[in-house]
Design an enzyme around this catalytic site. Structure first.
Site, mmCIF file in Angstrom:
data_model
loop_
_atom_site.group_PDB
_atom_site.id
_atom_site.type_symbol
_atom_site.label_atom_id
_atom_site.label_comp_id
_atom_site.label_asym_id
_atom_site.label_seq_id
_atom_site.Cartn_x
_atom_site.Cartn_y
_atom_site.Cartn_z
ATOM 1 N N VAL A 11 -9.844 12.396 8.472
ATOM 2 C CA VAL A 11 -10.426 12.079 7.152
ATOM 3 C C VAL A 11 -11.452 13.137 6.751
ATOM 4 C CG1 VAL A 11 -11.814 10.407 5.855
ATOM 5 C CG2 VAL A 11 -10.081 9.607 7.474
ATOM 6 N N THR A 124 -13.717 3.649 7.994
ATOM 7 C CA THR A 124 -13.313 2.269 7.702
ATOM 8 C C THR A 124 -14.209 1.302 8.468
ATOM 9 O OG1 THR A 124 -11.059 3.003 7.366
ATOM 10 C CG2 THR A 124 -11.361 0.667 7.830
ATOM 11 N N GLU A 155 -11.502 5.717 2.245
ATOM 12 C CA GLU A 155 -10.433 6.689 1.960
ATOM 13 C C GLU A 155 -9.079 5.992 1.987
ATOM 14 O OE1 GLU A 155 -8.066 7.852 4.211
ATOM 15 O OE2 GLU A 155 -8.739 6.697 5.948
ATOM 16 N N LEU A 157 -6.123 8.034 2.239
ATOM 17 C CA LEU A 157 -5.203 9.138 2.536
ATOM 18 C C LEU A 157 -4.145 8.684 3.529
ATOM 19 C CD1 LEU A 157 -7.972 11.810 3.268
ATOM 20 C CD2 LEU A 157 -6.890 11.305 1.066
ATOM 21 N N ASN A 215 -4.841 -2.037 3.481
ATOM 22 C CA ASN A 215 -4.059 -1.767 4.702
ATOM 23 C C ASN A 215 -3.389 -3.030 5.220
ATOM 24 O OD1 ASN A 215 -4.545 0.932 4.647
ATOM 25 N ND2 ASN A 215 -5.751 1.025 6.520
ATOM 26 N N TYR A 258 10.361 -0.903 4.022
ATOM 27 C CA TYR A 258 11.372 -0.324 4.912
ATOM 28 C C TYR A 258 11.278 -0.988 6.277
ATOM 29 C CZ TYR A 258 11.907 3.083 1.264
ATOM 30 O OH TYR A 258 12.144 3.665 0.052
ATOM 31 N N CYS A 267 -4.237 3.429 11.994
ATOM 32 C CA CYS A 267 -4.908 2.605 10.978
ATOM 33 C C CYS A 267 -4.442 1.155 10.943
ATOM 34 C CB CYS A 267 -4.721 3.249 9.601
ATOM 35 S SG CYS A 267 -5.293 4.942 9.567
ATOM 36 N N LYS A 270 -5.066 -1.203 14.101
ATOM 37 C CA LYS A 270 -6.519 -1.343 14.315
ATOM 38 C C LYS A 270 -7.182 -2.132 13.172
ATOM 39 C CE LYS A 270 -9.046 2.438 13.093
ATOM 40 N NZ LYS A 270 -10.049 2.153 12.090
ATOM 41 N N ARG A 336 -0.653 8.206 18.050
ATOM 42 C CA ARG A 336 -1.394 6.970 18.319
ATOM 43 C C ARG A 336 -0.570 5.761 17.876
ATOM 44 N NH1 ARG A 336 -7.012 8.525 15.568
ATOM 45 N NH2 ARG A 336 -5.580 9.781 14.323
HETATM 46 C C1 UGA Z 1 -2.253 4.152 6.133
HETATM 47 C C2 UGA Z 1 -2.283 3.813 4.638
HETATM 48 O O1 UGA Z 1 -0.973 3.932 4.079
HETATM 49 C C3 UGA Z 1 -3.245 4.731 3.887
HETATM 50 O O2 UGA Z 1 -3.326 4.321 2.529
HETATM 51 C C4 UGA Z 1 -4.639 4.623 4.538
HETATM 52 O O3 UGA Z 1 -5.571 5.475 3.902
HETATM 53 C C5 UGA Z 1 -4.522 4.998 6.012
HETATM 54 O O4 UGA Z 1 -3.585 4.109 6.657
HETATM 55 C C6 UGA Z 1 -5.888 4.846 6.627
HETATM 56 O O5 UGA Z 1 -6.375 3.721 6.687
HETATM 57 O O6 UGA Z 1 -6.492 5.866 6.966
HETATM 58 P P1 UGA Z 1 -1.020 6.027 7.632
HETATM 59 O O7 UGA Z 1 -1.548 5.284 8.812
HETATM 60 O O8 UGA Z 1 -1.146 7.505 7.550
HETATM 61 O O9 UGA Z 1 -1.710 5.476 6.272
HETATM 62 O O10 UGA Z 1 0.534 5.725 7.579
HETATM 63 P P2 UGA Z 1 1.550 4.915 6.654
HETATM 64 O O11 UGA Z 1 2.386 5.858 5.900
HETATM 65 O O12 UGA Z 1 0.850 3.870 5.883
HETATM 66 O O13 UGA Z 1 2.462 4.226 7.773
HETATM 67 C C7 UGA Z 1 1.911 3.326 8.712
HETATM 68 C C8 UGA Z 1 2.999 2.743 9.581
HETATM 69 O O14 UGA Z 1 3.832 1.866 8.847
HETATM 70 C C9 UGA Z 1 3.946 3.785 10.181
HETATM 71 O O15 UGA Z 1 4.204 3.451 11.537
HETATM 72 C C10 UGA Z 1 5.216 3.657 9.361
HETATM 73 O O16 UGA Z 1 6.375 4.007 10.080
HETATM 74 C C11 UGA Z 1 5.196 2.171 9.060
HETATM 75 N N1 UGA Z 1 5.958 1.808 7.838
HETATM 76 C C12 UGA Z 1 5.546 2.250 6.626
HETATM 77 C C13 UGA Z 1 7.080 0.995 7.945
HETATM 78 O O17 UGA Z 1 7.480 0.583 9.055
HETATM 79 N N2 UGA Z 1 7.745 0.642 6.800
HETATM 80 C C14 UGA Z 1 7.358 1.048 5.586
HETATM 81 O O18 UGA Z 1 8.000 0.659 4.583
HETATM 82 C C15 UGA Z 1 6.227 1.875 5.480
#
Ligand code: UGA
Length: 440
Positions: A11, A124, A155, A157, A215, A258, A267, A270, A336
């Site tokens: 971040v 967070t 954030e 992101l 989240n 999905y 994220c 946790k 992670r």
């Molecule tokens: C997530 C949030 O999407 C961000 O908005 C937030 O800022 C961030 O956490 C954070 O708190 O810092 P991130 O952890 O980078 O972002 O990843 P995501 O793209 O949200 O995916 C998280 C998990 O969900 C992954 O394991 C992904 O494979 C899974 N996922 C995502 C699914 O199984 N199905 C989906 O439809 C979408």
């Protein structure tokens, strides 16, 4: 504006670099001297598309620099962003010790000065944290001319698209009741808030809760669709069709529906746990969030059971599995809470061998899986298929979406377990492959 960023994790580094790119002068601080030495040379400690180039550009421009010295960072700053990690503690709550250390270091520097600083907390944190940090600063600076105002600025992101998310935010949340801080936030974010107003000034408590709720809601969508996918398996429906049909309703939307191996990363797991803790501390039972975690915890077993449904334990012991994908999601080397690693740890003792491949997460995965002796890390996805009986897809990297059918022919059993539902099931079945997705 002169800005200091405390913490050069994911971040902090993205925030600092993007603010530098928007014309601010930024110093990023980290207590890890090796990271600072590398960053000074433009080398970043993790993979994030576009970030390294942006750091190099701004190093050349002189807009960004790196330090391990609080004195350098605080003496320079007009505004500070605290971006240190809040990992899960052994009770499942957010561990705030890195933030508390930063508060003490900042106060130590300020106590014999006469400075007024605004601190935006990006880490967070549970509701009430910013207010208690404000109290702590007030207490530590009680006999000082210096004054600190703490605001919440969570954030949003996503790893893999963090630079784009910063530059084109869908929202900017600032929690403060101080009019000067609101004006400062408007100035800071003006370049990315110019096309349409995405900045919402809310109370500190609301800002903290918006982050967790967002989240937790996204995690809820994922567990929900994973549960529906199980029903698809049972009744013979295809989850991809169900997802598209459901997602066309604008009240539901087509994002985060999905089905797959469940949510991982640093994220969602946790933050959902920490939010449950906040409910508990407030004597409120949260049935939904507990179920979200429960479904997620069981999803990997649901997938592994598909492998068990094809091979008896005796057969499995003779099989080599090719595993494509090691990072918790594509476009990152972050492992992670990676479901791929959970799968490998869980199944490695039951199989003869594992051939693993990931486009960027190999180094980190090798370290993490060093306890496993029947795994080989392949140079590319095709090499990983050599000698394998079946393919297991665990991360939906782009290069895995359309594999050459000829290269898949080397799979001795012609079986594919697709934990991300990315392959063309019809085409594979027409070519005599056995295909197992999640809900299709
Ligand atoms: C997530 C949030 O999407 C961000 O908005 C937030 O800022 C961030 O956490 C954070 O708190 O810092 P991130 O952890 O980078 O972002 O990843 P995501 O793209 O949200 O995916 C998280 C998990 O969900 C992954 O394991 C992904 O494979 C899974 N996922 C995502 C699914 O199984 N199905 C989906 O439809 C979408």
């Amino acid at each position: 504006m002169k800005i200091s960023i405390i913490g050069t994790g994911y971040v902090g580094l993205v925030t600092g670099t993007c603010l530098a790119d928007l014309g601010n002068n930024v110093i990023c601080l980290d207590i890890n001297e090796q990271i600072i030495e590398d960053l000074t040379k433009g080398k970043i400690p993790f993979y994030e598309p576009g970030l390294e180039d942006l750091i190099k550009t701004n190093l050349d421009r002189g807009n960004i620099s790196f330090t391990s010295s609080y004195e350098d960072a605080i003496s320079f700053a007009e505004t500070i962003f605290i971006c240190v990690g809040t990992p899960e503690d052994d009770q499942g709550s957010a561990d705030l010790s890195f933030i508390q250390d930063a508060v003490i270091k900042i106060s130590d520097y300020l106590k014999d000065k006469d400075r007024h600083l605004t601190i935006f907390l990006k880490s967070t944190v549970p509701s009430g944290t910013c207010s208690s940090l404000q109290d702590k600063f007030d207490e530590l600076l009680e006999n000082s001319q210096s004054k600190v105002v703490v605001a919440s600025n969570p954030e949003f992101l996503k790893e893999g698209s963090a630079v784009a998310d910063f530059m084109k935010p869908d929202r900017i949340i600032v929690g403060t009741d101080d009019i000067n801080v609101s004006e400062l936030a408007k100035r800071l974010y003006r370049p990315v808030n110019w096309k349409s107003n995405r900045l919402k000034i809310v109370s500190i408590e609301a800002a903290e809760l918006i982050k967790y709720s967002a989240n937790a809601f996204l995690a809820t969508k994922i567990s929900f669709i994973n549960e529906i996918a199980k029903l698809c398996d049972a009744v013979g429906a295809d989850i991809s069709e169900v997802r598209k049909g459901v997602g066309l309703d604008p009240r539901i939307g087509n994002h985060f529906l999905y089905s797959g191996l469940g949510f991982g990363g640093s994220c969602f797991p946790k933050d959902v746990k920490a939010l449950i803790k906040t409910f508990t501390k407030n004597n409120i039972d949260t049935k939904i969030l507990k179920a979200v975690l429960d479904v997620n915890d069981n999803q990997i077993d649901y997938f592994i059971n598909k492998i068990h449904s094809v091979y008896t334990p005796k057969e499995l012991k003779q099989k080599t599995l090719c595993v494509w994908g090691l990072s918790f999601k594509p476009e990152t080397d972050d492992i992670r809470e990676s479901l791929s690693l959970k799968l490998i740890n869980s199944i490695s003792g039951e199989v003869k061998h594992i051939n693993a491949y990931d486009p960027v997460a190999m180094t980190r995965a090798k370290d993490s899986l060093s306890n496993i002796d029947n795994i080989t890390f392949s140079r590319d996805s095709t090499e990983a298929l050599q000698g394998a009986d079946a393919l297991v897809i665990t991360t939906e990297w782009r290069e895995f979406w359309n594999p050459d059918l000829e290269s898949l022919e080397v799979l001795k059993d012609k079986i594919i377990f697709d934990g991300r539902n990315i392959l063309d099931k019809k085409l594979l079945e027409e070519n005599k492959f056995s295909y197992f997705g999640i809900g299709r």
